[in-house]
Design a protein around this motif. Structure first.
Motif, PDB file in Angstrom:
ATOM      1  N   VAL A  29       0.815  -1.218   0.000  1.00 36.16           N
ATOM      2  CA  VAL A  29       0.000   0.000   0.000  1.00 36.16           C
ATOM      3  C   VAL A  29       0.846   1.266   0.000  1.00 36.16           C
ATOM      4  O   VAL A  29       0.382   2.313  -0.434  1.00 36.16           O
ATOM      5  CB  VAL A  29      -0.979   0.026   1.201  1.00 36.16           C
ATOM      6  CG1 VAL A  29      -2.040  -1.019   1.039  1.00 36.16           C
ATOM      7  CG2 VAL A  29      -0.241  -0.137   2.505  1.00 36.16           C
ATOM      8  N   GLU A  30       2.091   1.201   0.461  1.00 36.32           N
ATOM      9  CA  GLU A  30       2.911   2.404   0.543  1.00 36.32           C
ATOM     10  C   GLU A  30       3.432   2.881  -0.808  1.00 36.32           C
ATOM     11  O   GLU A  30       4.097   3.902  -0.892  1.00 36.32           O
ATOM     12  CB  GLU A  30       4.079   2.188   1.519  1.00 36.32           C
ATOM     13  CG  GLU A  30       5.085   1.156   1.091  1.00 36.32           C
ATOM     14  CD  GLU A  30       4.756  -0.253   1.555  1.00 36.32           C
ATOM     15  OE1 GLU A  30       5.530  -1.158   1.217  1.00 36.32           O
ATOM     16  OE2 GLU A  30       3.739  -0.462   2.226  1.00 36.32           O
ATOM     17  N   LEU A  31       3.112   2.172  -1.870  1.00 36.56           N
ATOM     18  CA  LEU A  31       3.576   2.583  -3.194  1.00 36.56           C
ATOM     19  C   LEU A  31       2.937   3.891  -3.657  1.00 36.56           C
ATOM     20  O   LEU A  31       3.551   4.644  -4.387  1.00 36.56           O
ATOM     21  CB  LEU A  31       3.273   1.498  -4.225  1.00 36.56           C
ATOM     22  CG  LEU A  31       4.158   0.268  -4.230  1.00 36.56           C
ATOM     23  CD1 LEU A  31       3.708  -0.702  -5.301  1.00 36.56           C
ATOM     24  CD2 LEU A  31       5.605   0.634  -4.433  1.00 36.56           C
ATOM     25  N   HIS A  39       4.430  -0.377 -10.803  1.00 39.81           N
ATOM     26  CA  HIS A  39       4.463  -1.796 -10.446  1.00 39.81           C
ATOM     27  C   HIS A  39       3.647  -2.615 -11.449  1.00 39.81           C
ATOM     28  O   HIS A  39       4.100  -3.672 -11.912  1.00 39.81           O
ATOM     29  CB  HIS A  39       3.907  -1.989  -9.031  1.00 39.81           C
ATOM     30  CG  HIS A  39       3.783  -3.414  -8.633  1.00 39.81           C
ATOM     31  ND1 HIS A  39       4.861  -4.171  -8.250  1.00 39.81           N
ATOM     32  CD2 HIS A  39       2.706  -4.237  -8.576  1.00 39.81           C
ATOM     33  CE1 HIS A  39       4.446  -5.395  -7.974  1.00 39.81           C
ATOM     34  NE2 HIS A  39       3.144  -5.458  -8.152  1.00 39.81           N
ATOM     35  N   ARG A  40       2.474  -2.120 -11.799  1.00 42.16           N
ATOM     36  CA  ARG A  40       1.640  -2.831 -12.785  1.00 42.16           C
ATOM     37  C   ARG A  40       2.345  -2.911 -14.130  1.00 42.16           C
ATOM     38  O   ARG A  40       2.350  -3.952 -14.789  1.00 42.16           O
ATOM     39  CB  ARG A  40       0.300  -2.120 -12.961  1.00 42.16           C
ATOM     40  CG  ARG A  40      -0.660  -2.334 -11.839  1.00 42.16           C
ATOM     41  CD  ARG A  40      -1.933  -1.566 -12.118  1.00 42.16           C
ATOM     42  NE  ARG A  40      -2.871  -1.658 -11.009  1.00 42.16           N
ATOM     43  CZ  ARG A  40      -3.848  -0.807 -10.822  1.00 42.16           C
ATOM     44  NH1 ARG A  40      -4.030   0.201 -11.668  1.00 42.16           N
ATOM     45  NH2 ARG A  40      -4.664  -0.948  -9.799  1.00 42.16           N
ATOM     46  N   TRP A  41       2.930  -1.806 -14.555  1.00 37.62           N
ATOM     47  CA  TRP A  41       3.599  -1.768 -15.855  1.00 37.62           C
ATOM     48  C   TRP A  41       4.726  -2.793 -15.891  1.00 37.62           C
ATOM     49  O   TRP A  41       4.836  -3.579 -16.833  1.00 37.62           O
ATOM     50  CB  TRP A  41       4.119  -0.359 -16.143  1.00 37.62           C
ATOM     51  CG  TRP A  41       4.685  -0.216 -17.514  1.00 37.62           C
ATOM     52  CD1 TRP A  41       3.998  -0.124 -18.686  1.00 37.62           C
ATOM     53  CD2 TRP A  41       6.066  -0.164 -17.860  1.00 37.62           C
ATOM     54  NE1 TRP A  41       4.871  -0.013 -19.743  1.00 37.62           N
ATOM     55  CE2 TRP A  41       6.145  -0.035 -19.256  1.00 37.62           C
ATOM     56  CE3 TRP A  41       7.238  -0.215 -17.128  1.00 37.62           C
ATOM     57  CZ2 TRP A  41       7.353   0.045 -19.923  1.00 37.62           C
ATOM     58  CZ3 TRP A  41       8.443  -0.130 -17.801  1.00 37.62           C
ATOM     59  CH2 TRP A  41       8.486  -0.008 -19.190  1.00 37.62           C
ATOM     60  N   ASN A  42       5.559  -2.796 -14.847  1.00 35.54           N
ATOM     61  CA  ASN A  42       6.690  -3.724 -14.798  1.00 35.54           C
ATOM     62  C   ASN A  42       6.236  -5.179 -14.688  1.00 35.54           C
ATOM     63  O   ASN A  42       6.754  -6.046 -15.398  1.00 35.54           O
ATOM     64  CB  ASN A  42       7.608  -3.390 -13.615  1.00 35.54           C
ATOM     65  CG  ASN A  42       8.400  -2.133 -13.864  1.00 35.54           C
ATOM     66  OD1 ASN A  42       8.848  -1.880 -14.974  1.00 35.54           O
ATOM     67  ND2 ASN A  42       8.566  -1.340 -12.830  1.00 35.54           N
ATOM     68  N   SER A  43       5.301  -5.457 -13.802  1.00 33.44           N
ATOM     69  CA  SER A  43       4.882  -6.844 -13.605  1.00 33.44           C
ATOM     70  C   SER A  43       4.156  -7.389 -14.837  1.00 33.44           C
ATOM     71  O   SER A  43       4.323  -8.555 -15.195  1.00 33.44           O
ATOM     72  CB  SER A  43       4.021  -6.996 -12.357  1.00 33.44           C
ATOM     73  OG  SER A  43       2.855  -6.230 -12.456  1.00 33.44           O
TER      74      SER A  43
END
Length: 76
Positions: A29-31, A39-43
């Motif tokens: 949640v701290e993102l 994070h979504r783009w990378n994953s």
């Protein structure tokens, strides 16, 4: 197999699938908003690079991985 064993196996498989789904979408949640999008783009990019064997290990079909990997990073 007895009927009870079949039910246990089915329930266990459903529990594993539910846990995998939680892990797939469970992000710290701290993102913050921008961190979450990064994070979504990378994953999602990494998901498209997995081999069929790796996808099988995490319980996804190539089609499911492709579908998730091609989603825009701003969509949850």
């Amino acid at each position: 197999m007895s009927g009870i064993s079949d039910v246990r196996l089915k329930l266990h498989a459903e529990e594993l699938r539910r846990e995998q789904r939680l892990k797939l979408f469970n992000v710290p949640v701290e993102l913050g908003r921008w961190g979450l999008m990064a994070h979504r783009w990378n994953s999602r990019r990494e998901l498209l690079e997995l081999t069929p064997e790796q996808l099988r290990d995490i319980g996804l079909t190539p089609e499911q991985a492709r579908q998730e990997g091609l989603k825009p990073f701003w969509r949850g």
